[in-house]
Design a protein around this motif. Structure first.
Motif, PDB file in Angstrom:
ATOM      1  N   TRP A 142       0.873  -1.178   0.000  1.00 59.71           N
ATOM      2  CA  TRP A 142       0.000   0.000   0.000  1.00 59.71           C
ATOM      3  C   TRP A 142       0.906   1.223   0.000  1.00 59.71           C
ATOM      4  CZ3 TRP A 142      -4.366   2.176  -0.983  1.00 59.71           C
ATOM      5  CH2 TRP A 142      -4.689   3.395  -0.424  1.00 59.71           C
ATOM      6  N   CYS A 143       0.708   2.126  -0.948  1.00 62.79           N
ATOM      7  CA  CYS A 143       1.513   3.336  -1.040  1.00 62.79           C
ATOM      8  C   CYS A 143       0.752   4.505  -0.425  1.00 62.79           C
ATOM      9  CB  CYS A 143       1.856   3.654  -2.496  1.00 62.79           C
ATOM     10  SG  CYS A 143       2.871   5.146  -2.661  1.00 62.79           S
ATOM     11  N   ASN A 144       1.317   5.087   0.623  1.00 56.60           N
ATOM     12  CA  ASN A 144       0.711   6.250   1.278  1.00 56.60           C
ATOM     13  C   ASN A 144       0.974   7.548   0.520  1.00 56.60           C
ATOM     14  OD1 ASN A 144      -0.537   5.256   3.795  1.00 56.60           O
ATOM     15  ND2 ASN A 144       1.522   4.505   4.173  1.00 56.60           N
ATOM     16  N   LYS A 145       1.843   7.508  -0.463  1.00 55.41           N
ATOM     17  CA  LYS A 145       2.142   8.701  -1.253  1.00 55.41           C
ATOM     18  C   LYS A 145       1.100   8.909  -2.355  1.00 55.41           C
ATOM     19  CE  LYS A 145       5.899  10.967  -3.696  1.00 55.41           C
ATOM     20  NZ  LYS A 145       7.292  10.825  -4.151  1.00 55.41           N
ATOM     21  N   CYS A 146       0.817   7.850  -3.129  1.00 51.84           N
ATOM     22  CA  CYS A 146      -0.146   7.995  -4.235  1.00 51.84           C
ATOM     23  C   CYS A 146      -1.434   7.190  -4.002  1.00 51.84           C
ATOM     24  CB  CYS A 146       0.495   7.622  -5.575  1.00 51.84           C
ATOM     25  SG  CYS A 146       0.918   5.881  -5.762  1.00 51.84           S
ATOM     26  N   HIS A 147      -1.528   6.541  -2.843  1.00 57.09           N
ATOM     27  CA  HIS A 147      -2.732   5.814  -2.430  1.00 57.09           C
ATOM     28  C   HIS A 147      -3.155   4.747  -3.437  1.00 57.09           C
ATOM     29  CE1 HIS A 147      -2.976   8.685   0.771  1.00 57.09           C
ATOM     30  NE2 HIS A 147      -2.934   9.662  -0.114  1.00 57.09           N
ATOM     31  N   THR A 148      -2.205   3.866  -3.741  1.00 57.48           N
ATOM     32  CA  THR A 148      -2.488   2.778  -4.663  1.00 57.48           C
ATOM     33  C   THR A 148      -2.005   1.449  -4.083  1.00 57.48           C
ATOM     34  OG1 THR A 148      -0.395   3.091  -5.830  1.00 57.48           O
ATOM     35  CG2 THR A 148      -2.316   4.224  -6.728  1.00 57.48           C
ATOM     36  N   ILE A 149      -2.464   0.379  -4.701  1.00 53.85           N
ATOM     37  CA  ILE A 149      -2.111  -0.982  -4.315  1.00 53.85           C
ATOM     38  C   ILE A 149      -1.191  -1.568  -5.382  1.00 53.85           C
ATOM     39  CG2 ILE A 149      -2.999  -3.318  -3.961  1.00 53.85           C
ATOM     40  CD1 ILE A 149      -5.682  -1.992  -3.154  1.00 53.85           C
ATOM     41  N   SER A 150      -0.114  -2.186  -4.925  1.00 57.49           N
ATOM     42  CA  SER A 150       0.779  -2.919  -5.830  1.00 57.49           C
ATOM     43  C   SER A 150       0.769  -4.377  -5.384  1.00 57.49           C
ATOM     44  CB  SER A 150       2.198  -2.366  -5.770  1.00 57.49           C
ATOM     45  OG  SER A 150       2.238  -1.022  -6.207  1.00 57.49           O
ATOM     46  N   PHE A 151       0.107  -5.226  -6.150  1.00 52.93           N
ATOM     47  CA  PHE A 151       0.026  -6.649  -5.827  1.00 52.93           C
ATOM     48  C   PHE A 151       1.324  -7.343  -6.207  1.00 52.93           C
ATOM     49  CE2 PHE A 151      -4.528  -5.651  -6.509  1.00 52.93           C
ATOM     50  CZ  PHE A 151      -5.036  -6.118  -5.311  1.00 52.93           C
ATOM     51  N   PHE A 152       1.759  -8.310  -5.391  1.00 54.54           N
ATOM     52  CA  PHE A 152       2.938  -9.097  -5.715  1.00 54.54           C
ATOM     53  C   PHE A 152       2.636 -10.107  -6.822  1.00 54.54           C
ATOM     54  CE2 PHE A 152       3.904  -7.778  -1.332  1.00 54.54           C
ATOM     55  CZ  PHE A 152       5.078  -7.111  -1.586  1.00 54.54           C
TER      56      PHE A 152
END
Length: 67
Positions: A36-46
């Protein structure tokens, strides 16, 4: 909610904006691990979630988390 699937060699950066610590958090929801990125508020799935429904459920939960 935006989400992407990370390349296998990128396990410690946001897949959208490239942010690293302290902006990223490792999370698990519904048995799926992701960043979870708190900078751009997105999800990066592995890796790709097992189903589109599970992906949407996680995105909805993280939408609530972001607010």
């Amino acid at each position: 909610m935006r989400s992407v699937i990370l390349d296998k060699e990128k396990t410690n950066v946001c897949g959208i904006c490239g942010a690293q610590d302290p902006y990223i958090e490792y999370k698990q929801r519904e048995g799926v691990h992701f960043i979870w990125c708190n900078k751009c508020h997105t999800i990066s799935f592995f890796k790709k979630p097992q189903s589109e429904e599970k992906k949407k459920l996680i995105e909805n939960e993280m939408n609530f988390y972001h607010q």
